[in-house]
Write an enzyme that holds these catalytic residues in place. Sequence first.
Site, PDB file in Angstrom:
ATOM      1  N   ARG A 132     -89.998  11.474 -42.811  1.00 20.73           N
ATOM      2  CA  ARG A 132     -89.039  11.882 -41.778  1.00 20.73           C
ATOM      3  C   ARG A 132     -89.077  10.939 -40.578  1.00 20.73           C
ATOM      4  NH1 ARG A 132     -90.724  17.932 -40.652  1.00 20.73           N
ATOM      5  NH2 ARG A 132     -92.752  17.013 -41.113  1.00 20.73           N
ATOM      6  N   VAL A 165     -96.376  22.287 -41.542  1.00 25.33           N
ATOM      7  CA  VAL A 165     -96.874  23.291 -40.605  1.00 25.33           C
ATOM      8  C   VAL A 165     -97.022  24.649 -41.267  1.00 25.33           C
ATOM      9  CG1 VAL A 165     -96.375  24.545 -38.464  1.00 25.33           C
ATOM     10  CG2 VAL A 165     -95.913  22.095 -38.612  1.00 25.33           C
ATOM     11  N   THR A 210     -87.479  20.939 -36.712  1.00 24.27           N
ATOM     12  CA  THR A 210     -86.467  20.735 -35.678  1.00 24.27           C
ATOM     13  C   THR A 210     -86.341  19.236 -35.456  1.00 24.27           C
ATOM     14  OG1 THR A 210     -88.248  21.203 -34.089  1.00 24.27           O
ATOM     15  CG2 THR A 210     -86.618  22.930 -34.444  1.00 24.27           C
ATOM     16  N   THR A 252     -90.943  23.127 -32.733  1.00 23.59           N
ATOM     17  CA  THR A 252     -90.868  22.471 -31.430  1.00 23.59           C
ATOM     18  C   THR A 252     -89.437  22.529 -30.904  1.00 23.59           C
ATOM     19  OG1 THR A 252     -92.652  20.977 -32.040  1.00 23.59           O
ATOM     20  CG2 THR A 252     -91.262  20.320 -30.185  1.00 23.59           C
ATOM     21  N   CYS A 269     -92.451  14.336 -34.655  1.00 25.02           N
ATOM     22  CA  CYS A 269     -92.885  14.821 -33.342  1.00 25.02           C
ATOM     23  C   CYS A 269     -92.612  13.825 -32.226  1.00 25.02           C
ATOM     24  CB  CYS A 269     -94.386  15.156 -33.382  1.00 25.02           C
ATOM     25  SG  CYS A 269     -94.777  16.647 -34.309  1.00 25.02           S
ATOM     26  N   ARG A 273     -89.647  23.243 -54.198  1.00 26.62           N
ATOM     27  CA  ARG A 273     -90.920  23.249 -53.465  1.00 26.62           C
ATOM     28  C   ARG A 273     -91.661  24.573 -53.675  1.00 26.62           C
ATOM     29  NH1 ARG A 273     -91.839  19.665 -49.315  1.00 26.62           N
ATOM     30  NH2 ARG A 273     -92.884  21.294 -48.119  1.00 26.62           N
ATOM     31  N   ASP A 321     -89.390  29.760 -48.251  1.00 30.75           N
ATOM     32  CA  ASP A 321     -88.754  28.463 -48.024  1.00 30.75           C
ATOM     33  C   ASP A 321     -87.459  28.435 -48.826  1.00 30.75           C
ATOM     34  OD1 ASP A 321     -89.954  25.516 -46.923  1.00 30.75           O
ATOM     35  OD2 ASP A 321     -88.273  25.395 -48.329  1.00 30.75           O
TER      36      ASP A 321
END
Length: 430
Positions: A334, A20, A88, A123, A263, A43, A38
């Site tokens: 994930r 995102v 999240t 979220t 999600c 990364r 981050d």
Amino acid sequence: MYSELLNKEKTIAVIGLGYVGLPLALELAKHFRVIGFDINVERVALMQQGLDPTRELDASVFQHVDVQFTADPADLRNAHFFIIAVPTDINEHKVPNLIPLQKASESVGKALKPGDYVVYESTVYPGCTEEDCLPILEQYSGLKAPEDFKIGYSPERINPGDKTRPLATILKVVSGCDAPALETIAKVYGLIITAGIYEAPSIKVAEAAKVIENIQRDLNISLVNELAMVFDKMDIDTNAVLAAAATKWNFHRYSPGLVGGHCIGVDPYYLLHKARQLGIEPQVIAAGRRINDAMPVWIAKNLVQTLLQKGKNPSSSKVLVMGITFKEDVADIRNSKVVDLVKELMSYSIHVQITDPWASPNEVAHEYKLSLTEQVGKNYDAIVLAVGHQEYKKLSMDYFKEVSHGELIFFDLKGLFQQQRSEADYYWTL
């Protein structure tokens, strides 16, 4: 604030540079001065070289943009408009894990100055931004909202692996703590979102809208998953049923499958958590989660029963599982339900080998304590095609026969080879 951002007198910071945050930071950096932050040093180092760790973005998007990638929280003090886009997830008890969000709020709180803005994209359940995150911002900054700084919420709608809907083409929902905040936040996002801006009447409405987007999909998929279980017992082709039903103008077509990812398989637990805090036990949402979470166990049992029917001892069988990411053509592992399927098969003492052209072997080992096989072998007692990667679609039934031990027992979860099902000795799909 908006004119100062546009004139690069002030800076935007994006906290959390995953699926995102990174595309958002790069899109904003076409017009504003941006700090991309981050906590993962490795990364960040890749991004500083113009490489996307998620393999979603081409190297060209890192060119001609005004962005500084950093893992040093001290750099956040140079920003004035903060966008928090950290993951999240849920813990092993399926309770929301707010630690990344809390830590990000602490870092931003320490950098907050009078007049600054903080927008959350992660979220969450309705009320989380104002009831859980805002107090942290105020505690670490010594400031009060909305008098000293403004907050808002704009739910992310990134769809990993979807090249047809880039960030700018997805309508953006925005919200703010008051009218001035909403106006400024809408302007900032409005400069990069060509699809348009929808101004929600409150932060809680925007939070709730995001959660139910994915709950709706979760419930629809749970329905067809339950139908797949019923039709399997009746020896009826579920996909044939869905194709026939879809000829009616108002039938909504969904496909059965493993529901994982960051999600759909996670967000319902956020609303369930909040509802239970309020003394409400949502029946439909919880039922949908139970069905979808049970799919790996059901598939594993089907495979074990098939091995037994074919005269094979599960404890001495070797099974190839193709694909471990949560969906096709992405590197994201994930909450992958393929992992649950693999572990369920292993509980029967089946020797499972896993292959995936997208997943990082190091990430799979670190996250799930599983190993990816470097090279597909031979003599597999069964093959499970779990993820519909493009690389797998290019294969043929001859390939699967070549790596099988005698007869081909083929569990094609995505139904990629339904047209050639007769070429397998045993073919099964959802």
